[in-house]
Design a protein around this motif. Sequence first.
Motif, mmCIF file in Angstrom:
data_model
loop_
_atom_site.group_PDB
_atom_site.id
_atom_site.type_symbol
_atom_site.label_atom_id
_atom_site.label_comp_id
_atom_site.label_asym_id
_atom_site.label_seq_id
_atom_site.Cartn_x
_atom_site.Cartn_y
_atom_site.Cartn_z
ATOM 1 N N ARG A 113 35.425 54.913 -80.428
ATOM 2 C CA ARG A 113 36.158 53.731 -79.986
ATOM 3 C C ARG A 113 35.616 53.251 -78.649
ATOM 4 N N LYS B 82 37.167 51.444 -76.460
ATOM 5 C CA LYS B 82 38.165 51.535 -75.393
ATOM 6 C C LYS B 82 38.286 52.941 -74.812
ATOM 7 N N ALA B 83 37.764 53.941 -75.537
ATOM 8 C CA ALA B 83 37.843 55.298 -75.014
ATOM 9 C C ALA B 83 37.097 55.430 -73.699
ATOM 10 N N TYR C 96 36.215 52.543 -71.710
ATOM 11 C CA TYR C 96 36.541 51.477 -70.763
ATOM 12 C C TYR C 96 38.027 51.229 -70.585
ATOM 13 N N ASP C 97 38.871 52.039 -71.260
ATOM 14 C CA ASP C 97 40.308 52.018 -71.018
ATOM 15 C C ASP C 97 40.888 50.609 -71.115
ATOM 16 N N GLY C 98 40.415 49.856 -72.102
ATOM 17 C CA GLY C 98 40.984 48.546 -72.352
ATOM 18 C C GLY C 98 40.510 47.429 -71.460
ATOM 19 N N ARG C 99 39.610 47.718 -70.521
ATOM 20 C CA ARG C 99 39.145 46.660 -69.621
ATOM 21 C C ARG C 99 38.245 45.664 -70.328
ATOM 22 N N ARG D 158 38.488 44.865 -77.555
ATOM 23 C CA ARG D 158 39.764 44.975 -78.241
ATOM 24 C C ARG D 158 39.995 46.413 -78.701
ATOM 25 N N ASP D 159 41.234 46.711 -79.046
ATOM 26 C CA ASP D 159 41.570 48.078 -79.452
ATOM 27 C C ASP D 159 40.736 48.547 -80.638
ATOM 28 N N GLU D 160 40.412 47.618 -81.553
ATOM 29 C CA GLU D 160 39.704 48.012 -82.772
ATOM 30 C C GLU D 160 38.192 48.088 -82.604
ATOM 31 N N ASP D 161 37.661 47.737 -81.442
ATOM 32 C CA ASP D 161 36.211 47.719 -81.253
ATOM 33 C C ASP D 161 35.629 49.132 -81.285
#
Length: 271
Positions: free
Chosen positions: A131, A133-134, A136-139, A142-145
């Motif tokens: 994932r 976001k793992a 970049y912590d959502g910065r 998207r969540d599904e990227d």
Amino acid sequence: MTPNLSAINLFPLKSGAPLPQQQATVEPRGLVGDRRWMVVDAGGKFVTGRELSRLTLVRATPDGNALQLAAPGMPALHVAAPDPRGARIDTAVWGADVTPLLADAAAHAWLSTFLGADLRLVHMDDACTRRLKAKYDGRYGRDEDVVSFADGFPLLLISQAALDALNAKLAQPVPMLRFRPNLVVAGSAPHAEDGWRCIRIGGIEFEVAKPCTRCVFTTVDFERGERDSAGEPLRTLTTYRRTPDGVTFGQNLIPRGGGTLRIGDAVEVLS
């Protein structure tokens, strides 16, 4: 002049030799076949050309889901696609956990012999996801990227003009592939990509996520598998491309669609 796609590069093995392409297929985690294989050490930690510069001499060519390996002084080796039910290993790429399949013992031995260390080869199959976001912590994104074994993002883009501007400052010019971009754009101003937020190439939209921060790997001459003794081009880049986040060169992309990219495709700046 409308910017256009002037080069497409695959890196089937993370830190391995580049494979220039005339066209490539885009999927959520990047170009199909790009950075789906990686080297890890005996403890499962990922290994790159930062630690073992000779890794850039390993030419990995996809053969379906299998791989062909070649390197100077080594016999060619066919690596079968690991069985999806086979052994997996827990590892991470810059803090982002991933559980790839282990390749066979012959591949491990081949890499260990050439690189002079106890190493393993691992494969990211369809069931192996990492994932975005793992890291970049959502910065960003998207969540599904998702992303391959690439350092941070699915694709990397650099303008040819950015390299030309850098080479004008260097005593010895360096090739674009020193920076390992998937996509090279001609017909723009130097570093025009720094101001892009969304682009379309060949009908596929891409989010321009963040600048690519640069490290010592840029000093490795991938054709010799050795570091530049003068620390170039990183030394020169620090004189004019330093930011609070580090030295930057090129932009990371997240695909917002799929399809095929071809050399010559127009690059449209949407925002």
